[in-house]
Enzyme design. Structure first.
Site, PDB file in Angstrom:
ATOM      1  N   GLY A 187      27.233  30.895  31.668  1.00 46.70           N
ATOM      2  CA  GLY A 187      26.002  30.552  31.797  1.00 46.70           C
ATOM      3  C   GLY A 187      25.695  29.790  33.254  1.00 46.70           C
ATOM      4  N   SER A 188      26.585  29.630  34.112  1.00 47.70           N
ATOM      5  CA  SER A 188      26.010  28.678  35.125  1.00 47.70           C
ATOM      6  C   SER A 188      25.089  29.252  35.939  1.00 47.70           C
ATOM      7  CB  SER A 188      27.393  28.451  36.221  1.00 47.70           C
ATOM      8  OG  SER A 188      27.631  29.636  36.948  1.00 47.70           O
ATOM      9  N   ASN A 189      24.908  30.297  36.123  1.00 51.53           N
ATOM     10  CA  ASN A 189      23.529  30.832  36.502  1.00 51.53           C
ATOM     11  C   ASN A 189      22.304  30.717  35.719  1.00 51.53           C
ATOM     12  OD1 ASN A 189      23.825  32.600  39.427  1.00 51.53           O
ATOM     13  ND2 ASN A 189      25.708  33.243  38.167  1.00 51.53           N
TER      14      ASN A 189
ATOM     15  N   ARG B 270      27.844  44.482  30.770  1.00 52.09           N
ATOM     16  CA  ARG B 270      27.789  45.691  30.296  1.00 52.09           C
ATOM     17  C   ARG B 270      26.747  46.556  31.269  1.00 52.09           C
ATOM     18  NH1 ARG B 270      29.694  46.321  24.607  1.00 52.09           N
ATOM     19  NH2 ARG B 270      30.216  44.144  23.836  1.00 52.09           N
TER      20      ARG B 270
ATOM     21  N   HIS C 289      25.072  39.851  41.773  1.00 49.90           N
ATOM     22  CA  HIS C 289      26.274  40.216  41.840  1.00 49.90           C
ATOM     23  C   HIS C 289      27.121  39.548  42.824  1.00 49.90           C
ATOM     24  CE1 HIS C 289      29.601  43.100  41.563  1.00 49.90           C
ATOM     25  NE2 HIS C 289      29.610  43.373  42.809  1.00 49.90           N
TER      26      HIS C 289
END
Ligand code: GAR
Length: 195
Positions: free
Chosen positions: A14-16, A95, A113
């Site tokens: 969860g760094s973003n 996913r 991405h």
């Protein structure tokens, strides 16, 4: 203008998500995280959400690894609708998104991405870049469609590949760029430029 309600979906540390939360807390983006969802029980991004009082949900998928079954994804749609989310932010969600979710939120699902798409779609794009020997890679924020990392591109940032880079050192440099780019793009949704 009301803060845009965002749902964040992720499978990892969860760094973003953290960079988005930091930008919100710093007043740089008018957004409200209404739910954090993971397909991985115990994922770091869920702990982050819990620490800040953001509601969390876990989607349990037993049948498939690379996507959710239709029933489970339909349940996820209900959860997201109930949260009031206006924008679905994929942040390390590993996913493929299928029809129930795509149909429920057309042009309202975005993904980050770790490459300059259309180069290196799929898994471990940073490793693909090192193995291909390119001098420049980067990250891309794009709308999600039914393909793999194929939706319309919203924004990109370039990152140099340096001599001696390993997949890990390169991924770390790409992530620094991600942490700048994703909040900038979400800000464009928050001011309704992209909604
Ligand atoms: C990020 O580098 C993101 O670009 C990548 O997973 C990482 C998640 O990190 N996503 C993909 O590869 C999607 N195809 P995070 O959990 O620290 O944000």
């Amino acid at each position: 203008m009301q803060p845009i309600k965002i749902a964040v979906l992720g499978s990892g540390k969860g760094s973003n998500f953290r960079s988005i939360l930091n930008a919100i807390l710093a007043g740089q983006i008018k957004a409200r995280p209404v739910i954090a969802v993971s397909d991985v029980p115990g994922a770091g991004m869920l702990t982050l959400a819990e620490n800040l009082g953001v509601p969390t949900a876990v989607v349990e998928e037993m049948k498939y690894r690379t996507r959710l079954s239709e029933e489970v994804e339909s349940g996820l749609v209900e959860t997201l609708r109930a949260s009031g989310a206006e924008l679905i932010v994929l942040a390390g969600y590993m996913r493929v998104v299928k029809q129930p979710l795509l149909e429920a939120f057309p042009r309202r699902i975005i993904n980050i991405h770790p490459s300059l798409l259309p180069a290196f779609p799929g898994l471990e794009a940073w490793r693909q870049a090192v193995e291909a020997g390119v001098e420049t890679t980067g990250c891309t924020v794009h709308f999600v469609d039914s393909g793999i990392d194929s939706g319309e591109i919203i924004a990109q940032a370039e990152v140099p590949v340096l001599p001696g880079d390993t997949p890990e050192t390169l991924h770390a440099r790409i992530q620094e760029a991600e942490h700048r780019l994703y909040p900038e793009v979400i800000k464009r949704f928050a001011v309704r430029e992209l909604l």
